[in-house]
Design a protein around this motif. Structure first.
Motif, PDB file in Angstrom:
ATOM      1  N   ASP A  69       0.811  -1.211   0.000  1.00  0.00           N
ATOM      2  CA  ASP A  69       0.000   0.000   0.000  1.00  0.00           C
ATOM      3  C   ASP A  69       0.845   1.263   0.000  1.00  0.00           C
ATOM      4  OD1 ASP A  69      -2.831  -1.269   0.670  1.00  0.00           O
ATOM      5  OD2 ASP A  69      -1.328  -2.209   1.954  1.00  0.00           O
ATOM      6  N   VAL A  70       2.116   1.117   0.400  1.00  0.00           N
ATOM      7  CA  VAL A  70       3.040   2.250   0.470  1.00  0.00           C
ATOM      8  C   VAL A  70       4.395   1.789  -0.033  1.00  0.00           C
ATOM      9  CG1 VAL A  70       4.240   3.861   2.013  1.00  0.00           C
ATOM     10  CG2 VAL A  70       1.830   3.316   2.420  1.00  0.00           C
ATOM     11  N   ILE A  71       5.083   2.664  -0.778  1.00  0.00           N
ATOM     12  CA  ILE A  71       6.474   2.439  -1.175  1.00  0.00           C
ATOM     13  C   ILE A  71       7.289   3.625  -0.685  1.00  0.00           C
ATOM     14  CG2 ILE A  71       8.114   2.098  -3.054  1.00  0.00           C
ATOM     15  CD1 ILE A  71       5.850   0.978  -4.739  1.00  0.00           C
ATOM     16  N   VAL A  72       8.242   3.370   0.201  1.00  0.00           N
ATOM     17  CA  VAL A  72       9.147   4.421   0.669  1.00  0.00           C
ATOM     18  C   VAL A  72      10.362   4.425  -0.251  1.00  0.00           C
ATOM     19  CG1 VAL A  72      10.556   5.268   2.579  1.00  0.00           C
ATOM     20  CG2 VAL A  72       8.346   4.163   3.050  1.00  0.00           C
ATOM     21  N   HIS A  73      10.533   5.523  -0.976  1.00  0.00           N
ATOM     22  CA  HIS A  73      11.649   5.630  -1.929  1.00  0.00           C
ATOM     23  C   HIS A  73      12.768   6.432  -1.260  1.00  0.00           C
ATOM     24  CE1 HIS A  73      13.319   5.663  -6.082  1.00  0.00           C
ATOM     25  NE2 HIS A  73      13.913   6.763  -5.646  1.00  0.00           N
ATOM     26  N   ALA A  74      13.648   5.702  -0.567  1.00  0.00           N
ATOM     27  CA  ALA A  74      14.726   6.352   0.185  1.00  0.00           C
ATOM     28  C   ALA A  74      16.087   5.908  -0.323  1.00  0.00           C
ATOM     29  CB  ALA A  74      14.585   6.030   1.674  1.00  0.00           C
ATOM     30  N   VAL A  75      16.157   5.637  -1.617  1.00  0.00           N
ATOM     31  CA  VAL A  75      17.398   5.139  -2.202  1.00  0.00           C
ATOM     32  C   VAL A  75      18.030   6.234  -3.052  1.00  0.00           C
ATOM     33  CG1 VAL A  75      16.144   4.140  -4.159  1.00  0.00           C
ATOM     34  CG2 VAL A  75      18.406   3.278  -3.583  1.00  0.00           C
ATOM     35  N   ASN A  76      19.360   6.383  -2.915  1.00  0.00           N
ATOM     36  CA  ASN A  76      20.117   7.369  -3.686  1.00  0.00           C
ATOM     37  C   ASN A  76      21.467   6.776  -4.064  1.00  0.00           C
ATOM     38  OD1 ASN A  76      18.792   9.939  -4.133  1.00  0.00           O
ATOM     39  ND2 ASN A  76      18.728  10.155  -1.909  1.00  0.00           N
ATOM     40  N   PRO A  77      22.082   7.234  -5.147  1.00  0.00           N
ATOM     41  CA  PRO A  77      23.438   6.778  -5.467  1.00  0.00           C
ATOM     42  C   PRO A  77      24.398   7.176  -4.351  1.00  0.00           C
ATOM     43  CG  PRO A  77      22.440   7.887  -7.348  1.00  0.00           C
ATOM     44  CD  PRO A  77      21.546   8.142  -6.169  1.00  0.00           C
ATOM     45  N   PRO A  78      25.319   6.306  -3.964  1.00  0.00           N
ATOM     46  CA  PRO A  78      26.251   6.632  -2.870  1.00  0.00           C
ATOM     47  C   PRO A  78      27.228   7.721  -3.261  1.00  0.00           C
ATOM     48  CG  PRO A  78      26.884   4.579  -3.921  1.00  0.00           C
ATOM     49  CD  PRO A  78      25.568   4.966  -4.521  1.00  0.00           C
ATOM     50  N   GLY A  79      27.610   8.504  -2.258  1.00  0.00           N
ATOM     51  CA  GLY A  79      28.662   9.496  -2.463  1.00  0.00           C
ATOM     52  C   GLY A  79      28.334  10.577  -3.471  1.00  0.00           C
ATOM     53  N   TYR A  80      27.052  10.858  -3.674  1.00  0.00           N
ATOM     54  CA  TYR A  80      26.616  11.893  -4.614  1.00  0.00           C
ATOM     55  C   TYR A  80      26.954  11.564  -6.066  1.00  0.00           C
ATOM     56  CZ  TYR A  80      25.935  15.127  -0.677  1.00  0.00           C
ATOM     57  OH  TYR A  80      25.516  15.720   0.467  1.00  0.00           O
ATOM     58  N   ARG A  81      27.454  10.363  -6.341  1.00  0.00           N
ATOM     59  CA  ARG A  81      27.958  10.058  -7.684  1.00  0.00           C
ATOM     60  C   ARG A  81      26.866   9.488  -8.588  1.00  0.00           C
ATOM     61  NH1 ARG A  81      31.869   8.031  -4.247  1.00  0.00           N
ATOM     62  NH2 ARG A  81      31.190   5.882  -4.606  1.00  0.00           N
ATOM     63  N   ARG A  82      26.983   9.767  -9.882  1.00  0.00           N
ATOM     64  CA  ARG A  82      26.155   9.191 -10.962  1.00  0.00           C
ATOM     65  C   ARG A  82      24.669   9.513 -10.798  1.00  0.00           C
ATOM     66  NH1 ARG A  82      27.310   3.042 -11.515  1.00  0.00           N
ATOM     67  NH2 ARG A  82      26.190   3.388 -13.486  1.00  0.00           N
ATOM     68  N   TRP A  83      24.369  10.673 -10.246  1.00  0.00           N
ATOM     69  CA  TRP A  83      22.967  11.051 -10.098  1.00  0.00           C
ATOM     70  C   TRP A  83      22.269  11.104 -11.448  1.00  0.00           C
ATOM     71  CZ3 TRP A  83      20.198  14.127  -6.005  1.00  0.00           C
ATOM     72  CH2 TRP A  83      20.602  13.725  -4.733  1.00  0.00           C
ATOM     73  N   GLY A  84      22.935  11.683 -12.441  1.00  0.00           N
ATOM     74  CA  GLY A  84      22.319  11.825 -13.750  1.00  0.00           C
ATOM     75  C   GLY A  84      21.976  10.492 -14.395  1.00  0.00           C
ATOM     76  N   GLU A  85      22.704   9.425 -14.031  1.00  0.00           N
ATOM     77  CA  GLU A  85      22.472   8.107 -14.613  1.00  0.00           C
ATOM     78  C   GLU A  85      21.471   7.269 -13.834  1.00  0.00           C
ATOM     79  OE1 GLU A  85      26.198   5.990 -15.363  1.00  0.00           O
ATOM     80  OE2 GLU A  85      27.241   7.884 -14.960  1.00  0.00           O
ATOM     81  N   LEU A  86      21.406   7.450 -12.517  1.00  0.00           N
ATOM     82  CA  LEU A  86      20.692   6.500 -11.666  1.00  0.00           C
ATOM     83  C   LEU A  86      19.408   7.026 -11.024  1.00  0.00           C
ATOM     84  CD1 LEU A  86      23.794   4.976  -9.797  1.00  0.00           C
ATOM     85  CD2 LEU A  86      22.684   4.155 -11.875  1.00  0.00           C
TER      86      LEU A  86
END
Length: 359
Positions: A69-86
């Motif tokens: 019923d809920v999805i917590v989206h708390a995932v990020n690329p580590p170390g600020y890297r590859r944001w544009g890709e991931l």
């Protein structure tokens, strides 16, 4: 398990994802956590179901979200890297899964979305004109989430969205933060506190257990919220950039330690090393957030919850330093039983924040 009580947490091994997962578990939710290192058949651990999967693989997210019923989206690329890709492919997978099962997406927001034209007080409807690449990615991420809440002739299925935006996180189980990686050194006594901000410039902090509790309370009210519901937290406002250092000093002194020295964060070293270290280069890009005061108004949040979950600063800092291994154990009074360690989650009766900002 009662119907309507299953949640998928992406990023459950991180600071905010882990804290929200634990609090939802303690509130009676069936928590499913997706992680690349889980056993192939999954496992039950810490009161949660751990499934093997990758947030970058849509089929993994769709399978893990079944019945949620809920999805917590708390995932990020580590170390600020590859944001544009991931970053954007991951949110697209979460949107697809939430739309398929009719779930509410809960997102920890960032202040990167805003540029100085929106400072010094941010409200949910302020224009988002970021200065940085990461900020532009986050603006697009939130645009896609908002678009997913609107039905169209070709895509009638929608999801619902809750965004909680807060200041810089700190807490007992937050290793990847300015507090843990800039102000102090985890696992070591606090001999000095490095302040990243310019002298006299205010800064907003947020105690992670309070942020997670806010999310849990909003999740409980999700049916009564707008389809796209962003909220800002007031957290802890350090008006002159010195109050956090003062709280750290008081916590150290209370355990018999010497008052730590307060010094400026070595931005010059970050500048020198940034051409060679991607994480430092990305870190340097965010320096503008320490050069100007930035505070968030929580009027909308208080209108829904009545009060904002708020742990007093000294208690929050003391728990954080204990969790990071920076304080010696507290001495127990003679004849008293030894206290069991806590999880770092503040009690429900914690005094609430009186924070109010002018309209």
């Amino acid at each position: 398990m009662a119907h309507g009580n299953k949640v998928l947490v992406l990023g459950a091994t991180g600071g905010i994802g882990g804290e929200v997962a634990r609090q939802l578990r303690d509130a009676g939710w069936h928590v499913v956590a997706l992680h690349r290192s889980a056993p192939p058949a999954g496992e039950q651990r810490d009161g949660m179901a751990w499934l093997r999967g990758d947030a970058m693989r849509r089929e993994d997210v769709l399978a893990a979200a079944a019945g949620c019923d809920v999805i917590v989206h708390a995932v990020n690329p580590p170390g600020y890297r590859r944001w544009g890709e991931l970053v954007l492919p991951m949110i697209d997978n979460t949107i697809a899964a939430a739309t398929a099962v009719g779930a509410t997406v809960v997102l920890p927001g960032t202040v990167y979305n805003y540029g100085p034209d929106a400072f010094p007080v941010l409200r949910e409807d302020d224009p988002q004109r970021p200065l940085t690449r990461k900020g532009a990615v986050r603006v697009e991420l939130e645009r896609r989430l908002q678009q997913a809440t609107v039905a169209h002739p070709l895509t009638p299925a929608t999801c619902r969205v809750i965004i909680v935006r807060a200041g810089d996180y700190f807490g007992p189980q937050v290793g990847n933060s300015w507090f843990a990686q800039g102000l102090v050194k985890p696992g070591q006594p606090v001999a000095a506190v490095s302040l990243p901000g310019s002298a006299g410039v205010g800064h907003q902090w947020s105690y992670l257990p309070d942020v997670a509790r806010t999310m849990v309370q909003l999740i409980a009210r999700r049916a009564d919220l707008p389809a796209f519901a962003p909220f800002h937290m007031a957290g802890h406002w350090d008006a002159d950039g010195q109050q956090m250092a003062g709280a750290i000093g008081r916590a150290v002194a209370a355990r018999g330690g010497a008052a730590p020295k307060v010094r400026a964060f070595p931005w010059w070293l970050i500048t020198l090393a940034s051409p060679f270290v991607a994480t430092l280069r990305e870190l340097r890009e965010m320096r503008y957030l320490w050069r100007e005061p930035l505070r968030m108004a929580n009027d909308r949040l208080r209108s829904v919850l009545g009060t904002e979950p708020h742990t007093p600063l000294d208690a929050a800092v003391r728990a954080t330093l204990e969790g990071l291994g920076c304080l010696p154990p507290a001495a127990e009074p003679a004849g008293q039983p030894t206290k069991q360690p806590t999880s770092g989650i503040t009690a429900p009766e914690t005094p609430q924040s009186p924070a109010r900002l002018p309209a």
